[in-house]
Design a protein around this motif. Structure first.
Motif, PDB file in Angstrom:
ATOM      1  N   SER A 140      39.354  37.224  46.685  1.00 35.00           N
ATOM      2  CA  SER A 140      40.082  37.238  48.181  1.00 35.00           C
ATOM      3  C   SER A 140      41.340  38.203  48.214  1.00 35.00           C
ATOM      4  CB  SER A 140      40.246  35.728  48.299  1.00 35.00           C
ATOM      5  OG  SER A 140      41.257  35.637  49.291  1.00 35.00           O
ATOM      6  N   PRO A 141      41.288  38.822  49.301  1.00 32.08           N
ATOM      7  CA  PRO A 141      42.559  39.699  49.541  1.00 32.08           C
ATOM      8  C   PRO A 141      43.784  38.978  49.626  1.00 32.08           C
ATOM      9  CG  PRO A 141      41.394  39.620  51.341  1.00 32.08           C
ATOM     10  CD  PRO A 141      40.380  38.811  50.417  1.00 32.08           C
ATOM     11  N   LEU A 142      43.890  37.519  49.999  1.00 34.73           N
ATOM     12  CA  LEU A 142      45.043  36.889  50.129  1.00 34.73           C
ATOM     13  C   LEU A 142      45.338  35.814  49.182  1.00 34.73           C
ATOM     14  CD1 LEU A 142      44.647  36.380  54.205  1.00 34.73           C
ATOM     15  CD2 LEU A 142      45.654  38.270  53.035  1.00 34.73           C
ATOM     16  N   PRO A 143      46.624  35.855  48.965  1.00 37.90           N
ATOM     17  CA  PRO A 143      47.007  34.656  47.983  1.00 37.90           C
ATOM     18  C   PRO A 143      46.849  33.499  48.680  1.00 37.90           C
ATOM     19  CG  PRO A 143      49.062  35.626  48.913  1.00 37.90           C
ATOM     20  CD  PRO A 143      47.925  36.505  49.183  1.00 37.90           C
ATOM     21  N   VAL A 144      46.688  32.260  47.766  1.00 38.01           N
ATOM     22  CA  VAL A 144      46.682  30.731  48.293  1.00 38.01           C
ATOM     23  C   VAL A 144      47.870  30.358  48.386  1.00 38.01           C
ATOM     24  CG1 VAL A 144      45.922  28.572  47.540  1.00 38.01           C
ATOM     25  CG2 VAL A 144      44.250  30.639  47.023  1.00 38.01           C
ATOM     26  N   PRO A 187      51.644  35.489  54.868  1.00 38.11           N
ATOM     27  CA  PRO A 187      52.474  36.077  53.790  1.00 38.11           C
ATOM     28  C   PRO A 187      52.143  37.748  53.435  1.00 38.11           C
ATOM     29  CG  PRO A 187      50.299  35.230  53.118  1.00 38.11           C
ATOM     30  CD  PRO A 187      50.723  34.844  54.411  1.00 38.11           C
ATOM     31  N   THR A 188      53.087  38.384  53.026  1.00 40.75           N
ATOM     32  CA  THR A 188      52.743  39.655  52.556  1.00 40.75           C
ATOM     33  C   THR A 188      52.174  39.641  51.146  1.00 40.75           C
ATOM     34  OG1 THR A 188      54.951  40.355  53.571  1.00 40.75           O
ATOM     35  CG2 THR A 188      54.098  41.846  51.905  1.00 40.75           C
ATOM     36  N   PRO A 189      50.929  40.051  50.935  1.00 36.99           N
ATOM     37  CA  PRO A 189      50.235  40.225  49.784  1.00 36.99           C
ATOM     38  C   PRO A 189      50.990  40.841  48.711  1.00 36.99           C
ATOM     39  CG  PRO A 189      48.679  40.672  51.696  1.00 36.99           C
ATOM     40  CD  PRO A 189      50.212  40.787  52.108  1.00 36.99           C
ATOM     41  N   GLN A 190      50.770  40.733  47.483  1.00 36.80           N
ATOM     42  CA  GLN A 190      51.508  41.392  46.472  1.00 36.80           C
ATOM     43  C   GLN A 190      50.399  42.211  45.542  1.00 36.80           C
ATOM     44  OE1 GLN A 190      54.822  40.631  45.834  1.00 36.80           O
ATOM     45  NE2 GLN A 190      54.454  39.529  47.876  1.00 36.80           N
ATOM     46  N   PRO A 191      51.078  43.297  45.348  1.00 38.33           N
ATOM     47  CA  PRO A 191      50.150  44.130  44.453  1.00 38.33           C
ATOM     48  C   PRO A 191      50.103  43.655  42.835  1.00 38.33           C
ATOM     49  CG  PRO A 191      52.342  44.933  44.923  1.00 38.33           C
ATOM     50  CD  PRO A 191      52.553  43.883  45.488  1.00 38.33           C
ATOM     51  N   SER A 192      48.886  44.202  42.359  1.00 38.09           N
ATOM     52  CA  SER A 192      48.791  43.571  40.828  1.00 38.09           C
ATOM     53  C   SER A 192      49.263  44.510  40.009  1.00 38.09           C
ATOM     54  CB  SER A 192      47.332  43.384  40.787  1.00 38.09           C
ATOM     55  OG  SER A 192      46.555  44.524  40.699  1.00 38.09           O
ATOM     56  N   GLN A 193      49.530  44.172  38.687  1.00 33.78           N
ATOM     57  CA  GLN A 193      50.008  45.208  37.965  1.00 33.78           C
ATOM     58  C   GLN A 193      49.321  46.491  37.539  1.00 33.78           C
ATOM     59  OE1 GLN A 193      51.575  42.900  34.626  1.00 33.78           O
ATOM     60  NE2 GLN A 193      52.899  41.857  35.678  1.00 33.78           N
ATOM     61  N   ASN A 194      47.995  46.068  37.659  1.00 34.21           N
ATOM     62  CA  ASN A 194      46.956  47.225  37.338  1.00 34.21           C
ATOM     63  C   ASN A 194      46.465  48.099  38.458  1.00 34.21           C
ATOM     64  OD1 ASN A 194      45.422  45.439  38.613  1.00 34.21           O
ATOM     65  ND2 ASN A 194      43.956  45.063  36.974  1.00 34.21           N
ATOM     66  N   GLN A 195      47.293  47.950  39.605  1.00 31.54           N
ATOM     67  CA  GLN A 195      46.938  48.856  40.719  1.00 31.54           C
ATOM     68  C   GLN A 195      48.179  49.759  40.988  1.00 31.54           C
ATOM     69  OE1 GLN A 195      44.205  48.918  42.559  1.00 31.54           O
ATOM     70  NE2 GLN A 195      42.908  47.424  41.363  1.00 31.54           N
ATOM     71  N   SER A 209      49.684  31.943  40.716  1.00 27.09           N
ATOM     72  CA  SER A 209      48.576  32.396  39.944  1.00 27.09           C
ATOM     73  C   SER A 209      47.505  33.490  40.439  1.00 27.09           C
ATOM     74  CB  SER A 209      47.999  31.164  39.206  1.00 27.09           C
ATOM     75  OG  SER A 209      47.228  30.643  40.034  1.00 27.09           O
ATOM     76  N   ARG A 210      47.375  33.487  41.864  1.00 28.33           N
ATOM     77  CA  ARG A 210      46.617  34.221  42.535  1.00 28.33           C
ATOM     78  C   ARG A 210      47.168  35.359  43.339  1.00 28.33           C
ATOM     79  NH1 ARG A 210      41.843  30.382  44.680  1.00 28.33           N
ATOM     80  NH2 ARG A 210      40.738  32.503  44.816  1.00 28.33           N
ATOM     81  N   THR A 211      47.453  36.466  42.804  1.00 26.01           N
ATOM     82  CA  THR A 211      48.004  37.563  43.711  1.00 26.01           C
ATOM     83  C   THR A 211      47.072  38.592  44.301  1.00 26.01           C
ATOM     84  OG1 THR A 211      48.572  38.708  41.889  1.00 26.01           O
ATOM     85  CG2 THR A 211      50.307  37.209  42.424  1.00 26.01           C
ATOM     86  N   VAL A 212      47.604  39.372  45.133  1.00 22.87           N
ATOM     87  CA  VAL A 212      46.697  40.475  45.882  1.00 22.87           C
ATOM     88  C   VAL A 212      46.767  41.615  45.090  1.00 22.87           C
ATOM     89  CG1 VAL A 212      46.187  41.508  48.060  1.00 22.87           C
ATOM     90  CG2 VAL A 212      46.705  39.125  47.878  1.00 22.87           C
ATOM     91  N   ALA A 213      45.572  42.159  44.881  1.00 26.03           N
ATOM     92  CA  ALA A 213      45.569  43.653  44.408  1.00 26.03           C
ATOM     93  C   ALA A 213      45.405  44.675  45.693  1.00 26.03           C
ATOM     94  CB  ALA A 213      44.585  43.944  43.628  1.00 26.03           C
TER      95      ALA A 213
END
Length: 378
Positions: A83-87, A116-124, A140-144
């Motif tokens: 999913s592109p959006l955090p829970v 919400p504003t989705p958050q980038p993951s650390q590997n992107q 625990s579920r952030t957005v890449a």
């Protein structure tokens, strides 16, 4: 006189002998049943089953005869699309009798009505534009996300058809462009969503797209996700909404980096469901002896010449369903397996031959795959 007495004695002896023989005969019939209670190692006796009691055994034999040599299923995608959006974490209920203390701090969470504003993951990799809301909505579920842009939500109703073109300038997550649509849903509302991609491959304006979509509940939990399979550009979602609130449809491409044109429609599902429930194929299920594939069985009552349709959807795209309809004698009435590597299958308008009990067998086209599913009978 003595002769008469001898005759009477002889008669009494015969009578006693007759009574003794009768007692032995009666005891011989009673003994085995009593012996079963006293001596477990004694010979077991079983009463004959009535025809109704024999039917499940016949059905079990029919299940074991389900052919497993179905046409091979197209290899499924190895890359999972998340999913592109955090829970959203629902706000905890407050107790007016409790006073806040200096040692207790409540983390900031998304209100149910906010976007919400989705958050980038650390590997992107992300754009250098600063994100002023980077501390909001952490869980625990952030957005890449490929950039810090907030998603743009569009309204969609149950009448019109929405048209769009995914573009590289749109909101990005996991290397895919996304469009977001929202609608008001009711608790237990039955809906169907159709997403159709374009096959336009003209050199001057390539808008070809194999689409993919998520259905998210008001807290952004994934209810269903569905694509068009490996070859088709038509994706369907059939769902029962769990609660009242604002639902989100996230539209993207099946392959990372793809863009193109699509159409999206949402409608009330007006099917009269005889049966509508969820289930799971897991390690705890019974398995087919032929290949170890897990299966579940659901029974229902049918009428002669009744037309029934059966649909099974893998909720999280974990397996390709295979369904078989059997009568009470274990005879196969209809069957359908997902032969194209998709995650839904349908028995369409099977005609029941007589009044009685029928059995739906839900299993997997691939013995190694299992997961959660929704079963509907209509």
């Amino acid at each position: 006189m003595a002769v008469k007495q001898n005759r009477k004695s002889h008669s009494r002896m015969n009578l006693k002998l007759l009574i003794a023989v009768s007692s032995v005969a009666i005891a011989s019939h009673i003994l085995p049943i009593n012996a079963l209670e006293i001596h477990p190692i004694s010979r077991q006796f079983q009463l004959a089953k009535t025809p109704d009691e024999r039917q499940p055994e016949a059905v079990q034999q029919g299940i074991e005869q389900i052919p497993v040599a179905e046409p091979p299923v197209t290899p499924q995608r190895t890359q999972s699309i998340n999913s592109p959006l955090p829970v959203r974490v629902p706000a905890p209920e407050t107790n007016p009798n409790l006073q806040p203390t200096a040692t207790n701090s409540t983390p900031e969470i998304f209100p149910a009505a906010s976007n919400p504003t989705p958050q980038p993951s650390q590997n992107q990799s992300v754009s250098p534009t600063p994100n002023t809301n980077s501390t909001r909505g952490r869980n625990s579920r952030t957005v890449a996300a490929a950039n810090s842009r907030t998603p743009n939500y569009r309204d969609i109703n149950f009448v019109d058809i929405a048209f769009g073109i995914l573009d590289k300038r749109d909101f990005q997550a996991q290397g895919r462009a996304y469009h977001f649509y929202q609608f008001e849903g009711r608790e237990n509302q039955l809906i169907q969503i159709r997403l159709l991609g374009s096959a336009d491959k003209r050199r001057s304006n390539n808008l070809s797209l194999r689409p993919y979509m998520f259905l998210l509940d008001p807290n952004n939990n994934v209810i269903l996700k569905r694509g068009g399979g490996e070859t088709e550009r038509d994706a369907f979602i059939f769902a029962r909404l769990p609660v009242a609130g604002v639902y989100t449809i996230a539209v993207t491409s099946q392959n990372p980096g793809d863009t193109g044109r699509y159409s999206l429609a949402i409608r009330d599902d007006r099917a009269s469901y005889i049966l509508d429930e969820t289930g799971e194929l897991s390690q705890q299920n019974l398995v087919l002896k032929q290949n170890g594939t897990p299966y579940n069985v659901k029974e229902f009552q049918g009428k002669k010449n009744q037309l029934v349709s059966i649909r099974v959807d893998s909720l999280n795209e974990e397996f390709s369903p295979y369904i078989v309809l059997l009568d009470a004698q274990g005879q196969r009435i209809a069957a359908n397996s997902d032969r194209n590597g998709k995650y839904s299958t349908l028995i369409d308008r099977a005609r029941l031959p007589e009044d009685g009990t029928y059995y739906i067998v839900v299993t997997s086209s691939n013995p190694n795959q299992r997961g959660n599913y929704r079963l509907t009978l209509f």
